[in-house]
Design an enzyme around this catalytic site. Structure first.
Site, PDB file in Angstrom:
ATOM      1  CD  GLU A  71      -1.604  -6.891  -1.645  1.00  0.00           C
ATOM      2  OE1 GLU A  71      -0.937  -6.078  -1.628  1.00  0.00           O
ATOM      3  OE2 GLU A  71      -1.469  -8.205  -1.080  1.00  0.00           O
ATOM      4  CE  LYS A  77     -17.460  -1.081  -4.392  1.00  0.00           C
ATOM      5  NZ  LYS A  77     -16.986  -0.172  -5.473  1.00  0.00           N
ATOM      6  CB  CYS A 131      -0.376  -0.568  -6.074  1.00  0.00           C
ATOM      7  SG  CYS A 131      -0.055  -2.089  -6.743  1.00  0.00           S
ATOM      8  CD  GLU A 159      -0.067   5.488  -4.446  1.00  0.00           C
ATOM      9  OE1 GLU A 159      -1.093   5.685  -3.611  1.00  0.00           O
ATOM     10  OE2 GLU A 159      -0.085   4.384  -4.989  1.00  0.00           O
TER      11      GLU A 159
HETATM   12  P1  NAD Z   1     -10.112   3.874  -3.667  1.00  0.00           P
HETATM   13  O1  NAD Z   1      -9.538   3.381  -2.197  1.00  0.00           O
HETATM   14  O2  NAD Z   1     -10.667   5.234  -3.642  1.00  0.00           O
HETATM   15  O3  NAD Z   1     -10.977   2.980  -4.125  1.00  0.00           O
HETATM   16  C1  NAD Z   1     -11.053   1.539  -4.093  1.00  0.00           C
HETATM   17  C2  NAD Z   1     -12.127   0.703  -4.315  1.00  0.00           C
HETATM   18  O4  NAD Z   1     -12.760   0.946  -2.732  1.00  0.00           O
HETATM   19  C3  NAD Z   1     -13.178   1.252  -5.094  1.00  0.00           C
HETATM   20  O5  NAD Z   1     -14.052   0.184  -5.736  1.00  0.00           O
HETATM   21  C4  NAD Z   1     -14.197   2.091  -4.306  1.00  0.00           C
HETATM   22  O6  NAD Z   1     -15.427   2.222  -4.550  1.00  0.00           O
HETATM   23  C5  NAD Z   1     -14.104   1.499  -3.029  1.00  0.00           C
HETATM   24  N1  NAD Z   1     -14.481   2.064  -1.555  1.00  0.00           N
HETATM   25  C6  NAD Z   1     -14.606   3.419  -1.488  1.00  0.00           C
HETATM   26  N2  NAD Z   1     -14.979   3.812  -0.075  1.00  0.00           N
HETATM   27  C7  NAD Z   1     -15.008   2.609   0.410  1.00  0.00           C
HETATM   28  C8  NAD Z   1     -15.236   2.334   1.932  1.00  0.00           C
HETATM   29  N3  NAD Z   1     -15.615   3.045   2.762  1.00  0.00           N
HETATM   30  N4  NAD Z   1     -15.212   1.022   1.971  1.00  0.00           N
HETATM   31  C9  NAD Z   1     -14.979   0.217   1.079  1.00  0.00           C
HETATM   32  N5  NAD Z   1     -14.690   0.388  -0.048  1.00  0.00           N
HETATM   33  C10 NAD Z   1     -14.773   1.643  -0.430  1.00  0.00           C
HETATM   34  O7  NAD Z   1      -8.767   3.591  -4.488  1.00  0.00           O
HETATM   35  P2  NAD Z   1      -8.523   3.914  -6.034  1.00  0.00           P
HETATM   36  O8  NAD Z   1      -8.396   5.421  -5.983  1.00  0.00           O
HETATM   37  O9  NAD Z   1      -9.669   3.407  -6.834  1.00  0.00           O
HETATM   38  O10 NAD Z   1      -7.204   3.254  -6.554  1.00  0.00           O
HETATM   39  C11 NAD Z   1      -6.084   3.799  -6.216  1.00  0.00           C
HETATM   40  C12 NAD Z   1      -5.268   3.241  -5.044  1.00  0.00           C
HETATM   41  O11 NAD Z   1      -4.981   2.017  -4.889  1.00  0.00           O
HETATM   42  C13 NAD Z   1      -3.694   3.887  -5.059  1.00  0.00           C
HETATM   43  O12 NAD Z   1      -3.383   4.164  -3.828  1.00  0.00           O
HETATM   44  C14 NAD Z   1      -3.011   2.580  -5.575  1.00  0.00           C
HETATM   45  O13 NAD Z   1      -1.549   2.247  -4.953  1.00  0.00           O
HETATM   46  C15 NAD Z   1      -3.698   1.294  -4.695  1.00  0.00           C
HETATM   47  N6  NAD Z   1      -3.553   0.061  -5.408  1.00  0.00           N
HETATM   48  C16 NAD Z   1      -2.931  -0.881  -4.584  1.00  0.00           C
HETATM   49  C17 NAD Z   1      -2.779  -2.012  -5.216  1.00  0.00           C
HETATM   50  C18 NAD Z   1      -1.976  -3.226  -4.369  1.00  0.00           C
HETATM   51  O14 NAD Z   1      -2.062  -4.337  -4.905  1.00  0.00           O
HETATM   52  N7  NAD Z   1      -1.088  -2.808  -3.362  1.00  0.00           N
HETATM   53  C19 NAD Z   1      -2.973  -2.267  -6.613  1.00  0.00           C
HETATM   54  C20 NAD Z   1      -3.742  -1.352  -7.265  1.00  0.00           C
HETATM   55  C21 NAD Z   1      -4.243  -0.190  -6.727  1.00  0.00           C
END
Ligand code: NAD
Length: 468
Positions: free
Chosen positions: A241, A168, A275, A371
């Site tokens: 992650e 997803k 990230c 962040e």
């Molecule tokens: P987010 O957590 O808002 O969303 C990520 C995903 O989770 C989306 O697909 C979203 O639809 C889904 N989601 C939302 N609510 C959910 C729930 N209750 N249960 C399960 N899934 C749910 O993150 P974002 O804003 O899309 O991404 C940015 C963040 O991701 C930053 O904090 C960044 O550092 C992190 N990130 C980490 C890595 C890593 O490898 N550590 C890599 C890329 C991004």
């Protein structure tokens, strides 16, 4: 059927719902995609469950070959996928092509990995073998910064290990992933890979579903915590992650002219939405002013524009919410007395913010503690090598960090005490499919990439055979 159907049970299907996707450079809708109802999400899990017994028994060579085939498809369609990625995500086209090359490369590497059986005892009394068995249905949920690459980080090891998967993407970046799904439809048997889209409402359903064995998630720390809770009742395996607030520690013996552009790149890749981007730059007293001027000079000349336009070096922020968040952090830094060079936004269509070099900041300022995930470089002054480790480690995050010095031993002494999953010396964000990637503290749980990452998609199964 729309141009961007979902993949469920080997079929390209319309969604019970639709979703409009905005190009962040133009703020205009550029695609309408198919979006799943909860019923359809359940059908995707059921399809993955039905496909699991045969796929898990398929010889690993064939599973590796399927992942190689998917890598070929990415290579052959890289231009189309990269164009979609730039349109939905905002990154400049060369970076989108880079994401496709990485996606292909990671998939190729997973296709070379295998799961060896270990013999831990073989004597007169018993032979004990440790096998690695697939888990079942994996749910892969990813963020909007590298949609296709992050999906491949889930799909490659899940499939090689013998699992089936429901992927997803994030609601603001589903287009290239759905196109990828359509292209790879016939590379695996029906139900082995399913790709659905949502509008942020299906996460809890997917991550609590009793037929899901594992969740592999890339996204924010807050969502990671929700996933732990929703997976707790069925004790799901988790790889999380999550967010980061990486330090780059610049010691006073560096050549500023050489190091400044490298740190700028480490902070600004994908408009700072990485990230592992350098997000807190600690600069030692003696070179602080020189470093601040060098960074400001680089920032001033950078072309910030629609990623589809030739010459654009930094694109827009990916979505309005992130745009507003980063603007708010820049404003709060100003209110807290920081000096901000650049960081202008507004006056044009699109979620554009010029790179901001922020000086006169320290711990306790939001721009340092949080962040920021945007084109912002806070420069924090420090005096001595002895103080820097505790200041660097005073964060709930521990994804990556780097130390920059012309004296390797001096840098290494500091690097060894940084509490992060990856610590670099004289580089930052250098990753690869053969290198484990993990977060410490609230940056994550588990490992991705490499043999260690593959193992996370398996269950240890001991076969303990008496001989007597
Ligand atoms: P987010 O957590 O808002 O969303 C990520 C995903 O989770 C989306 O697909 C979203 O639809 C889904 N989601 C939302 N609510 C959910 C729930 N209750 N249960 C399960 N899934 C749910 O993150 P974002 O804003 O899309 O991404 C940015 C963040 O991701 C930053 O904090 C960044 O550092 C992190 N990130 C980490 C890595 C890593 O490898 N550590 C890599 C890329 C991004």
């Amino acid at each position: 059927m729309s141009d961007y159907p979902m993949l469920i049970g080997g079929k390209l299907v319309d969604g019970d719902n639709k979703l409009k996707v905005v190009n962040p450079a133009t703020e205009a809708v550029f695609a309408t995609i198919e979006r799943a109802s909860q019923k359809q999400a359940g059908e995707a899990i059921a399809a993955a469950k039905a496909a699991f017994p045969a796929w898990s028994k398929t010889p690993i060579e064939k599973r590796q070959a399927a992942v190689s085939k998917i890598a070929d498809i990415v290579r052959d369609n890289a231009a189309e996928l990269a164009g979609l990625l730039t349109a939905e995500q905002g990154k400049p086209l060369p970076e989108a092509l880079g994401e496709m090359a990485w996606t292909e490369g990671y998939l190729r590497h997973y296709a070379t990995l295998s799961l060896e059986t270990k013999v831990v005892q073989d004597d007169a009394t018993a032979r004990v073998e440790v096998h690695r068995k697939p888990l079942g249905v994996v749910v892969g949920i990813v963020a909007w910064n590298f949609p296709v690459l992050l999906a491949a980080w889930k799909l490659g090891p899940a499939l090689v290990a013998g699992n089936t998967i429901v992927l997803k993407p994030a609601p603001t970046t589903p287009v290239a992933t759905l196109r990828f799904a359509a292209l790879i439809k016939d590379a695996v048997p029906p139900g082995v890979v399913n790709v659905i889209a949502d509008e942020n409402e299906l996460g809890a359903f997917l991550t609590s579903h009793p037929d899901v064995a594992k969740v592999s998630f890339t996204g924010s720390t807050e969502t990671g915590k929700k996933i732990m809770k929703s997976g707790a009742d069925t004790l799901k395996r988790l790889t999380l992650e999550l967010g980061g607030n990486d330090v780059a520690i610049v010691l006073d013996d560096v050549n500023v002219k050489e190091v400044a552009p490298k740190i700028f790149d480490a902070a600004m890749l994908n408009c700072g939405q990485v990230c592992m981007a350098a997000k807190r730059i600690y600069v030692q007293d003696a070179i602080y002013d020189e470093m601040a001027s060098a960074m400001a000079a680089i920032a001033k000349d950078v072309v910030v524009d629609d990623g589809a336009k030739q010459g654009a070096r930094i694109g827009p922020l990916q979505n309005r919410m992130q745009f507003e968040k980063v603007k708010g952090l820049i404003d709060s830094a100003k209110k807290e007395g920081a000096t901000v060079v650049g960081g202008e936004s507004g006056g044009r269509t699109g979620f554009f913010i010029k790179p901001a070099i922020i000086t006169n900041v320290k711990e306790g300022n939001r721009i340092v503690d949080e962040e920021q995930f945007g084109p912002v470089i806070p420069l924090i002054r420090f005096k001595s090598d002895s103080e820097i480790v505790s200041r660097a480690n005073a964060s709930p995050y521990g994804l990556g960090g780097s130390v920059w010095s012309s004296n390797f031993d001096r840098a290494r002494k500091i690097a060894e005490d940084i509490d992060a999953g990856t610590v670099w010396i004289n580089q930052h964000i250098t990753i690869g499919p053969h290198i484990p990637m993990a977060g410490s503290k609230q940056s994550g749980i588990g490992v991705e990439q490499s043999q260690e990452g593959l193992a996370e998609f398996t269950q240890v199964r001991v076969l303990n055979m008496a001989k007597a």
